[in-house]
Each structure stands twice: as structure tokens, then as C-alpha cells.
Design an enzyme around this catalytic site. Structure first.
Site, PDB file in Angstrom:
ATOM      1  N   SER A 736     -17.867 -24.699   5.414  1.00 42.48           N
ATOM      2  CA  SER A 736     -17.701 -23.324   5.861  1.00 42.48           C
ATOM      3  C   SER A 736     -17.307 -23.292   7.336  1.00 42.48           C
ATOM      4  CB  SER A 736     -18.981 -22.538   5.576  1.00 42.48           C
ATOM      5  OG  SER A 736     -18.772 -21.158   5.691  1.00 42.48           O
ATOM      6  N   ASP A 810     -14.130 -18.797  -4.525  1.00 40.12           N
ATOM      7  CA  ASP A 810     -14.943 -18.564  -3.326  1.00 40.12           C
ATOM      8  C   ASP A 810     -15.046 -17.061  -3.058  1.00 40.12           C
ATOM      9  OD1 ASP A 810     -16.047 -18.420  -0.742  1.00 40.12           O
ATOM     10  OD2 ASP A 810     -15.146 -20.328  -0.163  1.00 40.12           O
ATOM     11  N   HIS A 844     -18.406 -20.477  -3.075  1.00 37.11           N
ATOM     12  CA  HIS A 844     -18.454 -21.020  -1.716  1.00 37.11           C
ATOM     13  C   HIS A 844     -19.259 -22.312  -1.656  1.00 37.11           C
ATOM     14  CE1 HIS A 844     -17.890 -20.828   2.547  1.00 37.11           C
ATOM     15  NE2 HIS A 844     -19.186 -20.814   2.793  1.00 37.11           N
TER      16      HIS A 844
END
Length: 923
Positions: A736, A810, A844
């Protein structure tokens, strides 16, 4: 005899996941994680680009392939450390578009069975062991799902999609001497049932939970509510009718009293699923002809049209059903989109929240119009508390909130009194006003003309209240921009700040115990009137890391007696996994109640050290250095090293230099953790602090690249100075915002790293124009910062190998899968040695076993090829880098400096001790 005032709280689940570090002591909660269930697994999309050489994309339709076959398993699992298969064989595997398995030393750790979650009864005399399975198959993530209003819904189950479950429930009696009695299994439900939402009755005599079956072709896949007798272990359906199903999109069910539950059920009158029209009735139109200023973050999975609105209503609408354990049922209220149900402490009223139209196409459902009402527990409408309009215009500045009433709750110490906060700045954090928030109180049924009573006024943003009685409550406020927090001690009955009295008022303070050597948690007895405190417990700081998990002696009404204090304490060390024990006063007798096996014995003797070093601007930095079992740098020489981190923003150098965590914490290894490469004889520099500091009025991100590179240089110099990392074999990675960091470091500090691994990142900040991470300026307010921070804009500078991995689904704000697609195209357009792996059905974070195993295989392959053997053809360049880095480590400024204490729980930098209270704690 000293008495402790009781502050009301709720106790839920304690997660004992071996793959992650133990949770901080307050609060003792663990939300049920979600992963899905089967669209047929599709393509594993892989793009690979070697510098100066074009390779076409290859994809293939996947069956369920784990393991692929004996040959593939042997080829992957049979490699020894430091060896790589032939280039042709490896390239064939790498481009085959099929799921692969990592080496067995990594695979075996990931496949280790998970530990159970724990849940204590309200009376603290019983403990549930909630059994869990290991990683789910990809087929579960492949189930169809609807993306509506910021949520993902499994229509077959009528729940949020990707929802995990328990496989069984065991009950242990906590004996008077502190030991656990034998396990008693809950029985009576169908074999193979998937269990969710386990909930104790108020008296601890019953458990309510939902189950669903494996047969996904009929109604058994929908959730039903079951109830179990705790003493006998026998479970049975709550409803006699087999056609009452749970709607678990929002709230699901709640105990109203000891013998009845209020259930959100799928309406029996619900018809067929809305059909999408073949031809739309008109174009999709959004208008801002009123010239409103509406700035929103990059939300995903939003409603798109009228059909989506109808689908949202179809799945989320519930009928409330009051069901007693004797089998009687009663529908109350009308079908609506109910989002929360909260009984009053005296069980006479319900606080019922719902959302309604008009919906929005630009914000998720949490900002839809919201109505809050008070009902009696038998369904009689009492009054409307508020009806908030659609909130599309909440400013993007941190500490901004919705206009109107918010955080509406029952006072825990009163039979039926409501309290809430109302903003005085229009919800805009940039507006200067005093007070900023006002807290009000009002009875559930106020007298005619009775106005809400002002409880307290705040100049920062309201953050919650812990209630004791009319003489004592703790009010919290904070302000993000300055990282300031304050706790007020008030007397709710007198409307004044708490005054001294002759009796004395004591509370327990649970502190993280930040020191220059790491956290040493403690428990203090604090006299509010005198301002004095006495330390009654402290963690062993020499070898172990201990924390107060829960107060076990607060189940009776009234004040707590100090000599009857009972605590649940967790204990761990660098090499010993977390165990739990009961500590009893006054003799402070300790009784261990768990004996969980080591989750990865093959790494039981790993080496861990919290190290300190200094950035060139004087900021103290810390990191956790892990070394493989049996490694001796004097004999074995430097190792390949993986640096894994995540930047953070701070308002001062002192705050950035605070030591966080403890050197004695157990090394939790998750299924995609960088620590897995200890099993491949890597040195791991985990979580080196990458502080981005903006002091005073300075914005931290205006010097992001400069501070990022300086922090990375200091970390690399330190591991080289210690002789544990080979200068030309240091890789960097992150997930991330850590992936964003990784790409920036390869662009702006290529002399430091031989390669990078970037997972689920965002690389072009112009695609998140209304803020990202902790940046609350817009693109147009900070154009230069947005561009300079974006590694996409520096793709032409990236010359080191970079592996990009991203979930195809995601849904995290800002990290659209498109970010990795476009970044890879930019890299490829400049001849960078790069590879892009898109994981079907993954979000994610990655959940399916096939996906996780393949991510590990990809990462290991990348590290073996570009770090261990360094086969990228850049040895001369890397030798030059070695010389360049080596020159810097003799600088006298590289000495570590001990900083001041402080710190606090994850995601916050508290400047004072934390009171034991909700949401911060348990007392």
C-alpha cells in the site's frame, strides 16, 4: 478498604492469530475479518518486462491448482538457498500464468493451523475457544458479489462478501483457582456449518450465533440464527420456522434481555431480485448547478444508477423480529434499511438507526441520509431523535465531521439517557471557532418542552466518553493536525469539572510505558483528587513483554475492591509465543490459562534486536532487525537483506524519534510477512521508521522525497555497519503506502537497493486529487507536492528491477488496480526491468491460499534472482554503489541518540497515559 470506581465497558473477542503481533491491550475487540466464497477462478494476469527486451503477455484459464502437479511442486519446493533454476525453466514457470508454490520452508509456515479466537463470558467465568480454519481457497473469493454504495455484498448469503467464519465452538470453565476446565463442544447444528456473529447473552447462560451450510444451490446458504445453552452445549434454531433468514449486511441481531433477541431478518414479503433493464431510461446525469463545493476522496464500489439503488434496497432492507427463547416471535416496525440496534441499559427502549433515500453516486452509504429513532423494546415508536440529510459535502480536512447530531448513544450508567455531540464549526476542521463541539444529554422520553442538557463543551474534536456515575465521567477530545489529545474529568450530575471530595476517587491507568529502550506496559492506581499515582503492576522488562488485556473482576455492579482485583495478562518474548494468565490481588497470584504451541517452531530461535540509529538531520530512527536462527555475522559474513517499511507523518522531530514497540515482543509472522524470508537465510529490517516531519505550519509532504531518502540511507548504512547485510544485496519492499515508498526509493535512491517489491500501491497522486493518506490538501492546492511525490512521474528514473503485485478487485480508497497497470506501462515505456502480477478476485489485502502462495513464490523468485544472485547484469554499478554507501558509514553523525519517551497505541501518538476506558480500554 480502597475502592475503585467502575467505568462501564463491553468485552468481546480476543483474536489469537499467530500470524500477527498480539493486539494492544485496549480495547479487547476483534472484528470478524471478511473474505469471500464461487466464481470460477480466472486468469492470473502477469506482465513481465526485461530491460531492452520485449516479452508478450501470457494468460491462461485456471483450474483449482494448489499444488499444480508433482513436477511443479518439486521444481519450486526443491530449491536450496541461493540457487535458481535454469533461466529457460524459470522463465517458463514465471510466464505460464499458473499459480505456483513457494519453497517448502516458507510454505510450511504459512500452512500452519491457526490458533483459536477467545471470548469471555460477561461474568468472566467461562471462555469460548472459537475454532478457525487456515487460508480459504480461491473459489470462495470467486463467488459473485455486488458492489454497492462502498460495500461488496454476497447476494446468495445476503451478507457482506468475503466473510470468514468459525468451524466450531468450545467452552471452558474458568475454575476458581484460575485453571481452565475441560472443553465442552457446542453441538446440535449441521456438520460443516459455517459459524458467525457469536454473542453471549447478558447473563452468560446462552450463546447466539448464525450458521450457514455448504450447499450453495438452495436456501441453506442463507444465514439462520441459532442459540446454544452454555451449560449443556446443545444448540437449536432460534426460529421454529425454517424460512426466517438473517440479513447481515449491517447490524444482525442483539440481545434485548436474557431471554429474547432482536433480529434483522430478510423480509418475508421480499420479491424477486430486481431485473436490470436492457435499455436504460435515459443518460446518467450528475449536476452541480447550485455551485456547491463538494470534495471527496477516491471512494470505490459506489452506486452507479437507479438499478444499483434498487439492488441496494433489495439486499439491505430488513424486517425487525423480536424472538424469545420460548419460540414466540413478533415483527416490529416496518421494513427499512436498519443499520444499528442498541437496547437501553434498562432494556425498556431501543435506539434504532436507519438510512434512506435520496442516495448518492459519489459517496458511500455511511454518508446517506440517516434517521435515528427511539422505540420501546416491543416495537412502539417513541420519538425521532434526528433525521440527517445526505452528507456529500464533508470537508476532506482531517478532523472534519458530518453536520448535526453524531455519536448518539445510551449513557451506560443510567437506565435510559441519551447523549451525543454536535459540531459548532459546520463540521469543517478549517473553521476556527470555540467551542468546536458540544456534548448534550436527554432522557429517552423527555417531558414536553424539555430541552437537551449541555454536558460539556470542547475546543478540539469530541472522541467519546467513559461513564462511571453522576460524580465521575471521562471525556476525550483530540485534534489530528497537532496530534493533541485531552481527557477531561467531569461530574455529569453537577455540570462542573470534577471537584475534590473527602472520600477519594481512584481509577486505573493502563500505560504503554514508552521508554528509550521500548515499551514497558504498566498499571497505575491514580487518585484523581490528589493527582498522585501508585504503580501496582509493571511488565517484566528484561526478557518478556506483558500487557494488561482485560479486567476480569468488574462483572458485578458497584465499585471495585482493590484487594479483589483480577486481571488477564498476556506474556511473550522474542522466541516464546503469547500465552495468557490470570493475576489475582492482593497476593498477585499468577495462573497461566493457555499453552498454545509455537506457530512456527522452525524459526523458534530467530534473532531479534531493536536497533537505533540517526538520520543526517539528527532525527533518531529505530527498526527491528531479524536474523536467521544460528546466524553469526563474524563467521557467516553479510546476508542478503530485505527492508520492509511504511512511512508515517509527524509534527515534530521528538515525536518521530520516539521508540515504539518492545524488543521483547514475539515475532508475529503473517501469511505475506517479510519475516518469512528468515527461513531463506535473509536478514530482515522490519519497520525502519520513515518519518515525514512537518513542524509548525510546515506541511510534511512538501519534503517527502528528501526525508524518505534520508531515512532509507540511514537504515542501509546501519545494517552495513553491523556487518549483517551485503551492500549490493539489499532489497526494499512494502504494501500500500509502503509500495508507494518502494517505488519512490528506486526512483530517487537507486544506489541503496538492488531491487524492489511493491504490493497494492498507488503511484500517481494526480489520480487521488482530493487527498491521500494523511495529505488533506487538494491537487490544486499542492500541485508541486503531488507531482514530486508520484513515482509515476519519475518512471524514467527507475533502473533497478521492480516487482508490482496488485489485487484485481482492490477496493481500498486510492489504490485502484489501474494504478499498477499504468505504472507498469510507464516503466515498460522506459525499458525498466519490471514485472506486474494481477491477482484475480483479490482485494487490497490478499486472502486466498492460491494467491498468497503465488505472491510468496513471485517474491522469492524476485529476491533470489535480483538480490541473492544479482543476475540483472549490473554488478559494476552495484559495486560503485557499495563504495558510495561505504563512505557514508564512517560519519560521526551516525551515532544513535536516545530520544524521549511517549507514544501509544497503533495509529495514534498519545502524549499521556491512557485511561482504562472505551474506546481505549476495558475498565
Amino acid at each position: 478498604m480502597m475502592r475503585l470506581n467502575k467505568v462501564y465497558h463491553r468485552l468481546t473477542l480476543l483474536s489469537l492469530t499467530p500470524s500477527s503481533p498480539p493486539p494492544p491491550p485496549p480495547p479487547l475487540t476483534s472484528s470478524l475479518s471478511r473474505f469471500s466464497s464461487a466464481r470460477t477462478p480466472g486468469h492470473l494476469r502477469i506482465h513481465h518486462f526485461k530491460r531492452f527486451k520485449s516479452i508478450s503477455t501470457m494468460t491462461s484459464r485456471l483450474p483449482n491448482l494448489v499444488p499444480l502437479n508433482s513436477t511443479a511442486a518439486e521444481n519450486v519446493g526443491g530449491r536450496s538457498h541461493g540457487s535458481v533454476s535454469s533461466a529457460s525453466t524459470e522463465d517458463e514457470e514465471a510466464l505460464a500464468g499458473k499459480y505456483q508454490l513457494p519453497p517448502p520452508e516458507i510454505k510450511d509456515i504459512v500452512d500452519a493451523p491457526p490458533l483459536p479466537a477467545l471470548s469471555f463470558s460477561p461474568q468472566r467465568d467461562k471462555i469460548l475457544f472459537l475454532k478457525r480454519r487456515s487460508l480459504p481457497p480461491l473459489a470462495e473469493l470467486a463467488r459473485p458479489e455486488e458492489k454497492l454504495a462502498g460495500m461488496r455484498i454476497d447476494g446468495k448469503f445476503n451478507t457482506r462478501s468475503r466473510m470468514s467464519f468459525y468451524t466450531g465452538i468450545g467452552i471452558h470453565q474458568l475454575m476458581p483457582d484460575g485453571v481452565l476446565g475441560p472443553e465442552r463442544e457446542i453441538y446440535g447444528y449441521p456438520d460443516g456449518a459455517k459459524i458467525n456473529f457469536v454473542n453471549w447473552s447478558l447473563d452468560g447462560r446462552h450463546l447466539a450465533f448464525s450458521i450457514r451450510g455448504d450447499d450453495e444451490d438452495n436456501s441453506s446458504s442463507k444465514l439462520r440464527v441459532w442459540v446454544a445453552n452454555v451449560e449443556t452445549g446443545k444448540a437449536q434454531p432460534l426460529f421454529q420456522s425454517p424460512n426466517v433468514y438473517l440479513n447481515a449486511i449491517f447490524d444482525n441481531f442483539v440481545w434485548v434481555d436474557n431471554s429474547s433477541l432482536l433480529v434483522c431478518a430478510i423480509p418475508s414479503s421480499r420479491g424477486d431480485l430486481p431485473k436490470k433493464p436492457l435499455v436504460p431510461s435515459g443518460p446518467k446525469i450528475q449536476s452541480n448547478e447550485q455551485k456547491n463545493v463538494v470534495q471527496v476522496r477516491t471512494f470505490q464500489d459506489l452506486l452507479k444508477d437507479e438499478y444499483d439503488e434498487d439492488l441496494f434496497d433489495y439486499y439491505t432492507t430488513s424486517q425487525l423480529v423480536l424472538a424469545s427463547l420460548d419460540g414466540t416471535t413478533k415483527e416490529i416496525g416496518h421494513p427499512a434499511v436498519y443499520t444499528s440496534l442498541d437496547p437501553s441499559p434498562d432494556h425498556k427502549y431501543l435506539l434504532v438507526s436507519s438510512i434512506h433515500r435520496p442516495y448518492s453516486f459519489i459517496v458511500p452509504c455511511g454518508r446517506f441520509p440517516k434517521k435515528v429513532e427511539v422505540w420501546t423494546t416491543d416495537g412502539k415508536f417513541v420519538r425521532e431523535v434526528c433525521d440527517l440529510p445526505l452528507a456529500e459535502d464533508i470537508p476532506i480536512a482531517f478532523s472534519s465531521v458530518r453536520k448535526g447530531m453524531r455519536s448518539i448513544n445510551w449513557r451506560a450508567d443510567k437506565p435510559s439517557t441519551l447523549y451525543w455531540a454536535e459540531t459548532q464549526d459546520g463540521g469543517d476542521a478549517k473553521v476556527e471557532v470555540s467551542p468546536r463541539d458540544i456534548i448534550y444529554m436527554q432522557p429517552a422520553e423527555p417531558l414536553e418542552g424539555e430541552q437537551p442538557e449541555i454536558l460539556h463543551k470542547l475546543d478540539l474534536r469530541y472522541g467519546g466518553i467513559s461513564w462511571c456515575d453522576d460524580s465521575l465521567a471521562l471525556v476525550y477530545e483530540s485534534w489530528y493536525k497537532t496530534r493533541r489529545t485531552r481527557t477531561w474529568v467531569i461530574s455529569p450530575g453537577s455540570k462542573d469539572i470534577k471537584k475534590e471530595n473527602d472520600e477519594g476517587t481512584y481509577v486505573l491507568l493502563n500505560g504503554s510505558g514508552a521508554t528509550p529502550e521500548g515499551n514497558v506496559p504498566f498499571l497505575d492506581l491514580f487518585d484523581i483528587n490528589a493527582g498522585s499515582k501508585e504503580r501496582i503492576w509493571e511488565s517484566d522488562k528484561e526478557r518478556y513483554y506483558e500487557t494488561v488485556v482485560a479486567l476480569m473482576s468488574d462483572y458485578e455492579e458497584g465499585d471495585l475492591l482493590l484487594n479483589q482485583l483480577k486481571l488477564l495478562i498476556s506474556k511473550e518474548s522474542k522466541t516464546e509465543n503469547t500465552q495468557y494468565s490470570i493475576h489475582k490481588w492482593p497476593e498477585k497470584k499468577v495462573c497461566q490459562i493457555t499453552n498454545f504451541p509455537h506457530p512456527y517452531p522452525q524459526l523458534a530461535s530467530l534473532q531479534k534486536e531493536m536497533i537505533k540509529y540517526q538520520r543526517k538531520d539528527g532525527v533518531q530512527l529505530t527498526a527491528t532487525l531479524y536474523l536467521p536462527p544460528g546466524y553469526d555475522p563474524s563467521k557467516d559474513g553479510p546476508l542478503p537483506c530485505l527492508v520492509w517499511s511504511y512511512p508515517g507523518e509527524f509534527k515534530s522531530k521528538d515525536a518521530a524519534g520516539q521508540v515504539r514497540g518492545s524488543p521483547n515482543e514475539f515475532a508475529g509472522i503473517g501469511p505475506t510477512s517479510a519475516l518469512l524470508w528468515l527461513a531463506r537465510r535473509f536478514a530482515i529490517l522490519s519497520g525502519p521508521t520513515i518519518p515525514i516531519i512537518g513542524e509548525g505550519d510546515e506541511e510534511a509532504n512538501d519534503r517527502y522525497v528528501e526525508q524518505l531518502v534520508a531515512s532509507a540511507e540511514a537504515a542501509v548504512e546501519e545494517v552495513i555497519r553491523r556487518g549483517v547485510a551485503h551492500p549490493s544485496k539489499i532489497a526494499v519492499g512494502g504494501h500500500s503506502y509502503g509500495a508507494f515508498m518502494t517505488a519512490n526509493l528506486l526512483a530517487h535512491a537507486p544506489h541503496l537497493f538492488c531491487c524492489g517489491i511493491a504490493r497494492s500501491g498507488a503511484y500517481n497522486r494526480t489520480l487521488t486529487p482530493f487527498g491521500f493518506q494523511n495529505e488533506d490538501r487538494t491537487l490544486w492546492e499542492a500541485m508541486t507536492t503531488y507531482v514530486e511525490m508520484s513515482p509515476f512521474m519519475s518512471a524514467n528514473k527507475i533502473k533497478k528491477p521492480i516487482l508490482l503485485i496488485h489485487g484485481e478487485e482492490d477496493n481500498n480508497s486510492g489504490t485502484l488496480t489501474m494504478q499498477s497497470d499504468r505504472f507498469f506501462n510507464a516503466l515498460k515505456g522506459h525499458g525498466a526491468l519490471s514485472r506486474l502480477v494481477i491477482l484475480p478476485f483479490e482485494s487490497h489485502g490478499y486472502a486466498a491460499r492460491e494467491s498468497i502462495m503465488h505472491v510468496l513464490w513471485e517474491t522469492d523468485r524476485w529476491l533470489q534472482k535480483h538480490c541473492v544472485t544479482n543476475s540483472s547484469g549490473e554488478s559494476a554499478e552495484l559495486e560503485a554503489c557499495k563504495d558510495e554507501v561505504g563512505k557514508g558509514i564512517t560519519d560521526s553523525d551516525n551515532q544513535a541518540v536516545v530520544g524521549s519517551g511517549g507514544g501509544g497505541p497503533e495509529m495514534a501518538d498519545f502524549e499521556h497515559e491512557g485511561f482504562y476506558s472505551l474506546p481505549r480500554s476495558l475498565l
